[in-house]
Design a protein around this motif. Structure first.
Motif, short mmCIF file in Angstrom:
data_model
loop_
_atom_site.label_atom_id
_atom_site.label_comp_id
_atom_site.label_asym_id
_atom_site.label_seq_id
_atom_site.Cartn_x
_atom_site.Cartn_y
_atom_site.Cartn_z
N VAL A 205 0.85 -1.19 0.00
CA VAL A 205 0.00 0.00 0.00
C VAL A 205 0.88 1.24 0.00
CG1 VAL A 205 -1.78 1.31 1.22
CG2 VAL A 205 -1.84 -1.21 1.22
N ILE A 206 0.59 2.16 -0.90
CA ILE A 206 1.29 3.45 -0.96
C ILE A 206 0.23 4.54 -0.97
CG2 ILE A 206 2.92 4.90 -2.24
CD1 ILE A 206 3.91 2.27 -3.60
N SER A 207 0.30 5.44 0.00
CA SER A 207 -0.73 6.47 0.13
C SER A 207 -0.11 7.85 0.22
CB SER A 207 -1.59 6.21 1.38
OG SER A 207 -0.78 6.26 2.55
N VAL A 208 -0.78 8.82 -0.36
CA VAL A 208 -0.47 10.23 -0.14
C VAL A 208 -1.47 10.74 0.88
CG1 VAL A 208 -0.57 12.55 -1.14
CG2 VAL A 208 0.58 10.70 -2.38
N LEU A 209 -0.96 11.32 1.97
CA LEU A 209 -1.83 11.77 3.04
C LEU A 209 -1.45 13.18 3.48
CD1 LEU A 209 -1.93 8.58 5.30
CD2 LEU A 209 -3.79 9.45 3.89
N HIS A 210 -2.47 13.99 3.79
CA HIS A 210 -2.25 15.26 4.47
C HIS A 210 -2.33 15.08 5.98
CE1 HIS A 210 -1.76 18.21 1.36
NE2 HIS A 210 -2.85 17.82 0.73
N GLU A 211 -2.99 14.02 6.41
CA GLU A 211 -3.16 13.76 7.84
C GLU A 211 -1.88 13.12 8.38
OE1 GLU A 211 -6.97 13.73 5.62
OE2 GLU A 211 -5.07 12.63 5.43
N ILE A 212 -0.98 13.94 8.91
CA ILE A 212 0.34 13.45 9.31
C ILE A 212 0.24 12.39 10.40
CG2 ILE A 212 2.64 14.10 10.10
CD1 ILE A 212 1.83 15.20 7.37
N SER A 213 -0.66 12.57 11.35
CA SER A 213 -0.80 11.58 12.42
C SER A 213 -1.21 10.22 11.86
CB SER A 213 -1.81 12.05 13.46
OG SER A 213 -1.31 13.19 14.16
N MET A 214 -2.05 10.20 10.83
CA MET A 214 -2.42 8.94 10.19
C MET A 214 -1.23 8.38 9.43
SD MET A 214 -5.51 8.14 11.03
CE MET A 214 -6.11 7.01 9.80
N VAL A 245 9.30 17.50 10.83
CA VAL A 245 9.34 18.82 11.48
C VAL A 245 10.01 19.83 10.55
CG1 VAL A 245 10.35 20.11 13.39
CG2 VAL A 245 9.30 17.88 13.81
N ASP A 246 11.11 19.43 9.91
CA ASP A 246 11.85 20.34 9.05
C ASP A 246 11.05 20.74 7.81
OD1 ASP A 246 13.96 20.21 10.81
OD2 ASP A 246 15.11 18.75 9.63
N VAL A 247 10.38 19.78 7.19
CA VAL A 247 9.70 20.08 5.94
C VAL A 247 8.50 20.99 6.16
CG1 VAL A 247 7.98 18.21 5.77
CG2 VAL A 247 9.17 19.01 3.70
N PHE A 248 7.96 20.97 7.39
CA PHE A 248 6.86 21.88 7.71
C PHE A 248 7.33 23.09 8.52
CE2 PHE A 248 4.52 17.91 6.83
CZ PHE A 248 3.64 18.41 5.88
N ASP A 249 8.59 23.45 8.31
CA ASP A 249 9.15 24.70 8.86
C ASP A 249 9.02 24.80 10.38
OD1 ASP A 249 9.87 25.57 6.28
OD2 ASP A 249 7.87 26.39 5.95
N ILE A 254 6.17 16.20 16.83
CA ILE A 254 5.78 14.80 16.86
C ILE A 254 5.86 14.33 18.32
CG2 ILE A 254 6.16 12.51 15.90
CD1 ILE A 254 5.55 14.71 13.82
N HIS A 255 4.75 13.81 18.81
CA HIS A 255 4.67 13.37 20.21
C HIS A 255 4.24 11.91 20.28
CE1 HIS A 255 4.87 17.50 21.92
NE2 HIS A 255 4.25 17.82 20.80
N ALA A 263 1.14 14.00 15.25
CA ALA A 263 1.67 15.30 14.88
C ALA A 263 0.71 16.37 15.35
CB ALA A 263 1.87 15.38 13.37
N LEU A 264 1.24 17.36 16.08
CA LEU A 264 0.41 18.44 16.60
C LEU A 264 0.98 19.78 16.16
CD1 LEU A 264 -0.07 17.16 20.27
CD2 LEU A 264 -1.71 16.99 18.38
N PRO A 265 0.12 20.77 15.97
CA PRO A 265 0.63 22.11 15.67
C PRO A 265 1.57 22.57 16.77
CG PRO A 265 -1.75 22.02 15.38
CD PRO A 265 -1.36 20.74 16.04
N LYS A 266 2.65 23.20 16.39
CA LYS A 266 3.66 23.60 17.36
C LYS A 266 3.27 24.94 17.97
CE LYS A 266 8.65 23.22 17.82
NZ LYS A 266 9.91 23.03 17.07
N THR A 267 3.12 24.94 19.30
CA THR A 267 2.78 26.16 20.04
C THR A 267 4.02 26.66 20.75
OG1 THR A 267 2.19 24.95 22.02
CG2 THR A 267 0.46 25.25 20.37
#
Length: 278
Positions: A205-214, A245-249, A254-255, A263-267
């Motif tokens: 299975v090869i998937s393109v996902l925007h949902e990083i946690s998935m 982390v690097d590719v999303f600036d 990642i926790h 993956a959670l938005p960095k606060t």
């Protein structure tokens, strides 16, 4: 790359070597993929992630032979172009973004389209085709709609039917571009369980996902940016997390939560988190 060394001893289901691809025509033509080389191990799930415009969907279309390219793509050890169309379609199934089908077709007939590569020209579906369609519809929890026209379904329901169409092929390699579109969280969890079951049965299975946690549930993760692969590794590796982390600036972290990576938005608070979690 690290992942290439890790999977060198495994059987390779799909490979891309020095692949380039462009979009547009004439003077408006733009190079989107730049010398991409990847090996995808058999019976593993690989997720491809990266920011918008990274070339993820373009790569998947090249692997599916939907988009012209230079370089070489091999499927099960053979050049992809050496396969006759029906033979390739039996081995490699594809679920693209915004897939369409005639709204007046009944759901059962839409999924039966996935069985065309297995049927004789103009031949009627056989018993094996009917069994495969029922199994696919039940796997996506869409069996109860089998007699309804596709046009009567919601966006999430349609997505599950189109996924069933791809599953009905029973291909050795399954490519999915944004398969979680329009799916609510419970059905995303169902999709995850389905993918895990497919891999356990030997499907690649090869998937393109925007949902990083998935995506972090996959066996392997490919990180892309500007049409290039910046990282390919096991999802549990610290190097894979850092590449994300690097590719999303540095805007995500990642926790480890309840035994899984998320993956959670960095606060401002997470900027001071332990380095092993970033």
């Amino acid at each position: 790359m690290t992942a290439q060394r890790q999977i060198a001893h495994q059987r390779i289901a799909l490979s891309a070597h020095s692949v380039r691809a462009s979009l547009g025509n004439g003077s408006a033509k733009t190079m989107v993929l730049h010398d991409v080389s990847l090996d995808f191990a058999e019976a593993q799930w690989t997720s491809i992630v990266g920011p918008n415009g990274a070339g993820k969907s373009t790569l998947l279309k090249v692997l599916a032979r939907v988009l012209p390219h230079s370089g070489t793509v091999t499927l099960l050890g053979r050049d992809l172009h050496s396969f006759a169309n029906r033979e390739r379609a039996r081995q490699l199934a594809w679920l693209g973004q915004n897939e369409t089908s005639a709204d007046d077709l009944q759901v059962f007939d839409v999924v039966m389209l996935g069985r065309l590569p297995h049927q004789d020209w103009l031949g009627a579906p056989g018993a094996a085709d009917h069994v495969a369609v029922e199994q696919a519809l039940r796997a996506t929890q869409a069996w109860e709609w089998r007699g309804r026209p596709l046009g009567q379904l919601s966006g999430g329901e349609r997505q599950r039917v189109l996924l069933a169409r791809a599953l009905a092929v029973q291909a050795r390699v399954l490519l999915m571009d944004e398969p979680l579109a329009n799916l609510d969280p419970p059905h995303q969890a169902d999709w995850l369980a389905l993918v895990r079951a497919l891999v356990a049965q030997g499907t690649t299975v090869i998937s393109v996902l925007h949902e990083i946690s998935m995506a972090l549930h996959a066996d392997q993760i490919v990180v892309m940016q500007h049409g290039r692969v910046t990282h390919h590794g096991a999802t549990e590796d610290a190097a894979s997390h850092q590449a994300l982390v690097d590719v999303f600036d540095q805007r995500i972290a990642i926790h480890a939560i309840e035994g899984q990576w998320v993956a959670l938005p960095k606060t401002s608070r997470s900027r001071n988190a332990h380095p092993s979690l970033l």
